[in-house]
Scaffold this motif. Structure first.
Motif, mmCIF file in Angstrom:
data_model
loop_
_atom_site.group_PDB
_atom_site.id
_atom_site.type_symbol
_atom_site.label_atom_id
_atom_site.label_comp_id
_atom_site.label_asym_id
_atom_site.label_seq_id
_atom_site.Cartn_x
_atom_site.Cartn_y
_atom_site.Cartn_z
ATOM 1 N N MET A 1 0.766 -1.167 0.117
ATOM 2 C CA MET A 1 -0.037 0.029 0.042
ATOM 3 C C MET A 1 0.994 1.217 -0.138
ATOM 4 O O MET A 1 1.709 1.477 0.837
ATOM 5 C CB MET A 1 -1.011 -0.081 1.283
ATOM 6 N N ASN A 2 0.581 2.269 -0.560
ATOM 7 C CA ASN A 2 1.221 3.458 -0.913
ATOM 8 C C ASN A 2 0.599 4.619 -0.190
ATOM 9 O O ASN A 2 0.218 5.607 -0.476
ATOM 10 C CB ASN A 2 1.220 3.967 -2.395
ATOM 11 N N ARG A 3 0.757 4.560 1.367
ATOM 12 C CA ARG A 3 0.192 5.255 2.132
ATOM 13 C C ARG A 3 1.094 5.819 3.279
ATOM 14 O O ARG A 3 1.886 4.913 3.783
ATOM 15 C CB ARG A 3 -1.176 4.988 2.732
ATOM 16 N N ILE A 4 1.234 7.093 3.772
ATOM 17 C CA ILE A 4 2.097 7.251 4.690
ATOM 18 C C ILE A 4 1.037 7.108 6.061
ATOM 19 O O ILE A 4 0.004 7.618 6.014
ATOM 20 C CB ILE A 4 2.257 8.949 4.820
ATOM 21 N N ILE A 5 1.625 6.243 6.927
ATOM 22 C CA ILE A 5 0.836 5.907 7.985
ATOM 23 C C ILE A 5 0.990 6.837 9.343
ATOM 24 O O ILE A 5 0.321 6.904 9.892
ATOM 25 C CB ILE A 5 1.320 4.503 8.309
ATOM 26 N N GLN A 6 2.278 7.303 9.370
ATOM 27 C CA GLN A 6 2.715 8.280 10.271
ATOM 28 C C GLN A 6 2.979 9.607 9.711
ATOM 29 O O GLN A 6 3.970 9.579 9.273
ATOM 30 C CB GLN A 6 3.772 7.749 11.374
ATOM 31 N N HIS A 7 2.132 10.767 10.020
ATOM 32 C CA HIS A 7 2.529 12.146 9.490
ATOM 33 C C HIS A 7 2.625 13.031 10.232
ATOM 34 O O HIS A 7 1.994 13.166 11.430
ATOM 35 C CB HIS A 7 1.448 12.357 8.504
ATOM 36 N N PRO A 8 3.699 13.862 10.660
ATOM 37 C CA PRO A 8 3.824 14.890 11.527
ATOM 38 C C PRO A 8 2.723 16.079 11.739
ATOM 39 O O PRO A 8 2.482 16.243 12.800
ATOM 40 C CB PRO A 8 5.175 15.536 11.483
ATOM 41 N N ILE A 9 1.991 16.001 10.686
ATOM 42 C CA ILE A 9 0.673 17.197 10.781
ATOM 43 C C ILE A 9 -0.472 16.443 10.739
ATOM 44 O O ILE A 9 -1.333 16.704 11.531
ATOM 45 C CB ILE A 9 0.976 18.124 9.609
ATOM 46 N N LEU A 10 -0.510 15.343 9.740
ATOM 47 C CA LEU A 10 -1.890 14.767 9.569
ATOM 48 C C LEU A 10 -2.142 13.644 10.648
ATOM 49 O O LEU A 10 -3.282 13.362 10.896
ATOM 50 C CB LEU A 10 -2.228 14.045 8.088
ATOM 51 N N GLY A 11 -1.356 13.327 11.546
ATOM 52 C CA GLY A 11 -1.297 12.209 12.543
ATOM 53 C C GLY A 11 -1.279 10.830 12.172
ATOM 54 O O GLY A 11 -0.603 10.691 11.034
ATOM 55 N N ASP A 12 -1.556 10.085 12.946
ATOM 56 C CA ASP A 12 -1.556 8.629 12.637
ATOM 57 C C ASP A 12 -2.697 8.153 12.034
ATOM 58 O O ASP A 12 -3.938 7.955 12.846
ATOM 59 C CB ASP A 12 -1.194 7.841 14.127
ATOM 60 N N PHE A 13 -2.399 7.481 11.043
ATOM 61 C CA PHE A 13 -3.469 6.744 10.274
ATOM 62 C C PHE A 13 -4.307 5.377 11.101
ATOM 63 O O PHE A 13 -5.084 4.972 11.019
ATOM 64 C CB PHE A 13 -3.394 6.345 9.052
ATOM 65 N N GLY A 14 -3.111 4.975 12.054
ATOM 66 C CA GLY A 14 -3.852 3.722 12.850
ATOM 67 C C GLY A 14 -4.662 4.165 13.635
ATOM 68 O O GLY A 14 -5.546 3.148 14.019
ATOM 69 N N ASP A 15 -4.989 5.182 14.038
ATOM 70 C CA ASP A 15 -6.143 5.757 14.696
ATOM 71 C C ASP A 15 -7.579 5.636 13.994
ATOM 72 O O ASP A 15 -8.606 6.028 14.652
ATOM 73 C CB ASP A 15 -5.853 6.977 15.461
ATOM 74 N N ARG A 16 -7.551 5.760 12.833
ATOM 75 C CA ARG A 16 -8.491 5.845 11.853
ATOM 76 C C ARG A 16 -9.223 4.331 11.674
ATOM 77 O O ARG A 16 -8.481 3.394 11.505
ATOM 78 C CB ARG A 16 -8.255 6.293 10.448
ATOM 79 N N THR A 17 -10.556 4.717 11.368
ATOM 80 C CA THR A 17 -11.214 3.065 11.047
ATOM 81 C C THR A 17 -11.107 3.123 9.431
ATOM 82 O O THR A 17 -11.031 3.717 8.575
ATOM 83 C CB THR A 17 -12.674 3.346 11.269
ATOM 84 N N ARG A 18 -10.758 1.744 9.364
ATOM 85 C CA ARG A 18 -10.774 1.256 7.843
ATOM 86 C C ARG A 18 -11.998 0.950 7.515
ATOM 87 O O ARG A 18 -12.942 0.342 8.117
ATOM 88 C CB ARG A 18 -9.988 -0.189 7.807
ATOM 89 N N ILE A 19 -12.285 1.322 6.172
ATOM 90 C CA ILE A 19 -13.543 1.110 5.245
ATOM 91 C C ILE A 19 -13.097 0.507 4.030
ATOM 92 O O ILE A 19 -12.185 0.429 3.725
ATOM 93 C CB ILE A 19 -14.349 2.285 5.459
ATOM 94 N N PHE A 20 -14.115 -0.077 3.369
ATOM 95 C CA PHE A 20 -13.792 -0.631 2.164
ATOM 96 C C PHE A 20 -14.726 -0.062 1.177
ATOM 97 O O PHE A 20 -16.073 0.273 1.453
ATOM 98 C CB PHE A 20 -14.134 -2.123 2.246
ATOM 99 N N PHE A 21 -14.383 0.235 -0.006
ATOM 100 C CA PHE A 21 -15.480 0.519 -1.136
ATOM 101 C C PHE A 21 -14.922 -0.112 -2.378
ATOM 102 O O PHE A 21 -13.958 -1.008 -2.605
ATOM 103 C CB PHE A 21 -15.015 2.096 -1.464
ATOM 104 N N GLN A 22 -15.611 -0.148 -3.595
ATOM 105 C CA GLN A 22 -15.570 -0.656 -4.806
ATOM 106 C C GLN A 22 -15.096 0.379 -5.791
ATOM 107 O O GLN A 22 -15.639 1.586 -5.604
ATOM 108 C CB GLN A 22 -16.755 -1.195 -5.263
ATOM 109 N N PHE A 23 -13.945 -0.023 -6.766
ATOM 110 C CA PHE A 23 -13.777 0.816 -7.832
ATOM 111 C C PHE A 23 -13.599 -0.119 -9.068
ATOM 112 O O PHE A 23 -12.947 -1.107 -8.950
ATOM 113 C CB PHE A 23 -12.216 1.262 -7.481
ATOM 114 N N ASP A 24 -14.423 0.183 -9.961
ATOM 115 C CA ASP A 24 -14.449 -0.611 -11.165
ATOM 116 C C ASP A 24 -14.661 -2.148 -10.710
ATOM 117 O O ASP A 24 -14.185 -3.027 -11.463
ATOM 118 C CB ASP A 24 -13.369 -0.346 -12.093
#
Length: 110
Positions: A1-24
């Motif tokens: 996955m191409n995502r910054i998980i820990q960011h000094p301004i945006l915070g820690d993605f580990g604290d966010r809820t994972r959701i699922f979606f469909q694309f094509d």
């Protein structure tokens, strides 16, 4: 996955809820409060639609809502800007479709 998980301004993605979606028709993972564009880029998707005249691929360009290159169809609503729209649980997203150029068809009629 191409995502910054820990960011000094945006915070820690580990604290966010994972959701699922469909694309094509394929299921992908996102995080709450993430834009569609960010979720697609994090999942390695670069082509969001094709140019109306040439058919060349288009993707995220300005990422601030000015250029309209990131238009997709969301839950059957077309021309939604992926860079400004938050992804939601079970959202169905389709790549922008190439529509025929009406002016060209009118000119080409015998």
């Amino acid at each position: 996955m191409n995502r910054i998980i820990q960011h000094p301004i945006l915070g820690d993605f580990g604290d966010r809820t994972r959701i699922f979606f469909q694309f094509d028709g394929i299921r992908y993972e996102a995080y709450e409060n993430e834009t569609i564009a960010a979720a697609l880029l994090a999942n390695g998707i670069r082509k969001l639609r094709v140019h109306e005249d040439s058919g060349t691929p288009r993707g995220v360009y300005c990422n601030i809502g000015h250029c309209l290159e990131c238009r997709v169809t969301v839950n059957e609503q077309s021309n939604v800007r992926a860079c400004l729209t938050l992804v939601e649980k079970d959202m169905v997203i389709e790549s922008g479709k190439q529509h025929p150029n009406i002016v060209r068809r009118m000119v080409e009629k015998p």
